[in-house]
Motif scaffolding. Structure first.
Motif, PDB file in Angstrom:
ATOM      1  N   HIS A 147     -27.680 -11.235  40.831  1.00 43.11           N
ATOM      2  CA  HIS A 147     -28.106 -11.871  39.589  1.00 43.11           C
ATOM      3  C   HIS A 147     -27.879 -10.943  38.395  1.00 43.11           C
ATOM      4  O   HIS A 147     -27.522 -11.402  37.310  1.00 43.11           O
ATOM      5  CB  HIS A 147     -29.585 -12.239  39.679  1.00 43.11           C
TER       6      HIS A 147
ATOM      7  N   GLU B 176     -28.544 -15.504  29.119  1.00 41.19           N
ATOM      8  CA  GLU B 176     -29.807 -15.570  29.852  1.00 41.19           C
ATOM      9  C   GLU B 176     -30.981 -15.269  28.922  1.00 41.19           C
ATOM     10  O   GLU B 176     -30.976 -14.270  28.185  1.00 41.19           O
ATOM     11  CB  GLU B 176     -29.802 -14.580  31.022  1.00 41.19           C
TER      12      GLU B 176
ATOM     13  N   THR C  66     -34.434 -14.784  29.877  1.00 41.55           N
ATOM     14  CA  THR C  66     -35.577 -14.506  30.746  1.00 41.55           C
ATOM     15  C   THR C  66     -36.040 -13.082  30.480  1.00 41.55           C
ATOM     16  O   THR C  66     -35.348 -12.302  29.823  1.00 41.55           O
ATOM     17  CB  THR C  66     -35.214 -14.638  32.237  1.00 41.55           C
TER      18      THR C  66
ATOM     19  N   ALA D  79     -32.579  -9.223  35.029  1.00 42.55           N
ATOM     20  CA  ALA D  79     -31.819 -10.148  34.181  1.00 42.55           C
ATOM     21  C   ALA D  79     -30.367  -9.673  34.039  1.00 42.55           C
ATOM     22  O   ALA D  79     -30.052  -8.493  34.232  1.00 42.55           O
ATOM     23  CB  ALA D  79     -32.467 -10.263  32.813  1.00 42.55           C
ATOM     24  N   SER D  80     -29.502 -10.595  33.679  1.00 42.36           N
ATOM     25  CA  SER D  80     -28.076 -10.317  33.593  1.00 42.36           C
ATOM     26  C   SER D  80     -27.771  -9.139  32.670  1.00 42.36           C
ATOM     27  O   SER D  80     -28.283  -9.046  31.550  1.00 42.36           O
ATOM     28  CB  SER D  80     -27.338 -11.551  33.077  1.00 42.36           C
TER      29      SER D  80
ATOM     30  N   MET E 182     -24.542 -15.641  33.185  1.00 42.03           N
ATOM     31  CA  MET E 182     -25.746 -15.584  34.013  1.00 42.03           C
ATOM     32  C   MET E 182     -25.605 -16.503  35.224  1.00 42.03           C
ATOM     33  O   MET E 182     -24.803 -17.442  35.229  1.00 42.03           O
ATOM     34  CB  MET E 182     -26.993 -15.963  33.209  1.00 42.03           C
TER      35      MET E 182
ATOM     36  N   ALA F 122     -27.046 -19.216  36.347  1.00 44.47           N
ATOM     37  CA  ALA F 122     -27.920 -20.292  35.897  1.00 44.47           C
ATOM     38  C   ALA F 122     -27.891 -21.496  36.824  1.00 44.47           C
ATOM     39  O   ALA F 122     -28.482 -22.530  36.520  1.00 44.47           O
ATOM     40  CB  ALA F 122     -27.521 -20.729  34.487  1.00 44.47           C
TER      41      ALA F 122
ATOM     42  N   PRO G  86     -30.919 -21.633  30.142  1.00 44.70           N
ATOM     43  CA  PRO G  86     -30.935 -20.171  29.959  1.00 44.70           C
ATOM     44  C   PRO G  86     -32.170 -19.483  30.535  1.00 44.70           C
ATOM     45  O   PRO G  86     -32.172 -18.256  30.680  1.00 44.70           O
ATOM     46  CB  PRO G  86     -30.872 -20.007  28.438  1.00 44.70           C
ATOM     47  N   ASP G  87     -33.217 -20.256  30.871  1.00 47.24           N
ATOM     48  CA  ASP G  87     -34.426 -19.658  31.439  1.00 47.24           C
ATOM     49  C   ASP G  87     -34.527 -19.882  32.945  1.00 47.24           C
ATOM     50  O   ASP G  87     -35.554 -19.599  33.567  1.00 47.24           O
ATOM     51  CB  ASP G  87     -35.674 -20.220  30.757  1.00 47.24           C
TER      52      ASP G  87
ATOM     53  N   ASP H 202     -33.970 -19.347  36.984  1.00 52.71           N
ATOM     54  CA  ASP H 202     -33.770 -18.302  37.990  1.00 52.71           C
ATOM     55  C   ASP H 202     -34.007 -18.922  39.363  1.00 52.71           C
ATOM     56  O   ASP H 202     -34.960 -19.692  39.548  1.00 52.71           O
ATOM     57  CB  ASP H 202     -34.733 -17.132  37.771  1.00 52.71           C
TER      58      ASP H 202
END
Length: 377
Positions: A16, A78, A80, A85-86, A92, A94, A351-352, A354
């Motif tokens: 990730h 991304e 988050t 995180a990326s 990302m 996603a 974008p949020d 995971d």
């Protein structure tokens, strides 16, 4: 046999953190292949791009089952606050392909400890799913193209469904789709003398109307056309336009209908362009056929889920999105199924988003139960 110490959650987090776009998954592929080597396996790399194929043979002759996972990422920033995180700006995971790959590696670790009794299990790690290119290339690779494969299975995580719920559907699970770009060419002129040029404005309007009405010709199946972009000329008050672009996405739950939609679209666009004395350029982008499940293999997934005490949800309608594992299912019988990520989990391509680590064990257990069904342990 020496115990294998593999942490699928930690592996997923590493993938990730360093996502790679379709057709650029070189480092991700090296990371996956290295882990397979650590298990004592001999992966074949560079299959259909950055794909990886590895066989795990049983002690006796028997059927061949292929389990497939994808591992490419998306061009999304991304948003988050994750520790992992990326690190690649604007890219990302996603869609959860990091989780799909980590789950399949967990299956590899398990099968190294307790190999199938009979037959062969093929693990296929596929690149370029998001662009609809990777599966067809991998299937055409000699590592798979010449094989007799009896069963194919793959899963996708599904936000909006209860976590760990197994989502199934016989026949079409996910729709066929393609992008289409239609470019109309006339001749610019001074805006004071538009009659001295050839404007594509009316034809552009006709094309957009035709696209939105296209599904009406196929009332017996699901079909959809979504206009995604349109542009007429350039933003200049002194110039009457000479070019126009219309972009749309076509979808259907039936491959025959899908191909008929494409043919009908081409005929109508050419007719509209001819009437307006325009030339036309039409191109297709990111094509996916429908993912069609075998009824028998779908039932294998259902039985495996129920034997593990997992709730099963039967879809009434196919997913409108597309999945290029359909290319595998068009060649060999099998099933694509979903595993619920949580009813309120962030949606795919957001974008949020995971991948939920909690369902890694669910995916591994279900895959292993399916393998036991076909191969014994």
């Amino acid at each position: 046999m020496m115990a294998i110490d593999f942490d699928p959650q930690a592996f997923r987090h590493a993938l990730h953190q360093y996502p790679e776009l379709s057709n650029h998954e070189a480092q991700s592929a090296r990371t996956i292949a290295a882990q397979l080597c650590d298990f004592g396996l001999t992966p074949h790399t560079g299959a259909g791009g950055h794909g990886i194929v590895v066989d795990i043979a049983g002690r006796e002759p028997g059927p061949t089952t292929l389990l497939r996972a994808d591992f490419d990422a998306l061009p999304i920033h991304e948003h988050t606050q994750l520790d992992y995180a990326s690190c690649h700006d604007g890219i990302m995971h996603a869609c959860g392909h990091d989780g799909h790959a980590a789950a399949l590696l967990a299956v590899a670790a398990e099968l190294c400890q307790t190999p199938p009794k009979q037959g062969t299990v093929i693990l296929a790690f596929q690149p370029a799913e998001e662009t609809g290119e990777g599966a067809a290339r991998l299937c055409a690779n000699p590592l798979l193209a010449t094989r007799h494969i009896d069963n194919v299975y793959a899963f996708h995580n599904l936000p909006g469904f209860a976590q760990h719920q197994i989502v199934v559907r016989p026949s079409t699970f996910a729709c066929a789709s393609t992008g289409v770009a239609i470019r109309l060419y006339g001749k610019t002129s001074h805006a004071a003398y538009p009659e001295r040029g050839v404007s594509p404005a009316n034809a552009m309007s006709d094309v957009m109307r035709m696209l939105t009405q296209l599904p009406d010709a196929y009332p017996s199946t699901f079909s959809l056309v979504t206009l995604v972009h349109a542009q007429l000329g350039d933003p200049a008050f002194g110039v009457a336009p000479g070019e126009a672009t219309v972009m749309a996405t076509l979808r259907s739950d039936d491959n025959a209908t899908f191909h008929a939609m494409q043919t009908r679209l081409v005929d109508h666009v050419n007719a509209i362009a001819d009437r307006a004395k325009l030339t036309v350029d039409l191109s297709w982008h990111e094509p996916f056929i429908a993912a069609e499940n075998s009824t028998a293999h779908n039932q294998v997934v259902v039985n495996a889920a129920q034997s593990l005490g997992l709730e099963v949800h039967w879809l009434k309608e196919p997913m409108r999105w597309s999945e290029d594992v359909a290319e595998f299912l068009a060649r060999w019988p099998g099933a694509l199924f979903g595993i619920g990520s949580g009813e309120h989990h962030p949606q795919l391509h957001n974008p949020d988003y995971d991948f939920p680590d909690a369902i890694l064990a669910t995916a591994k257990a279900l895959f292993c139960r399916v393998i036991t069904h076909h191969h014994g342990r």
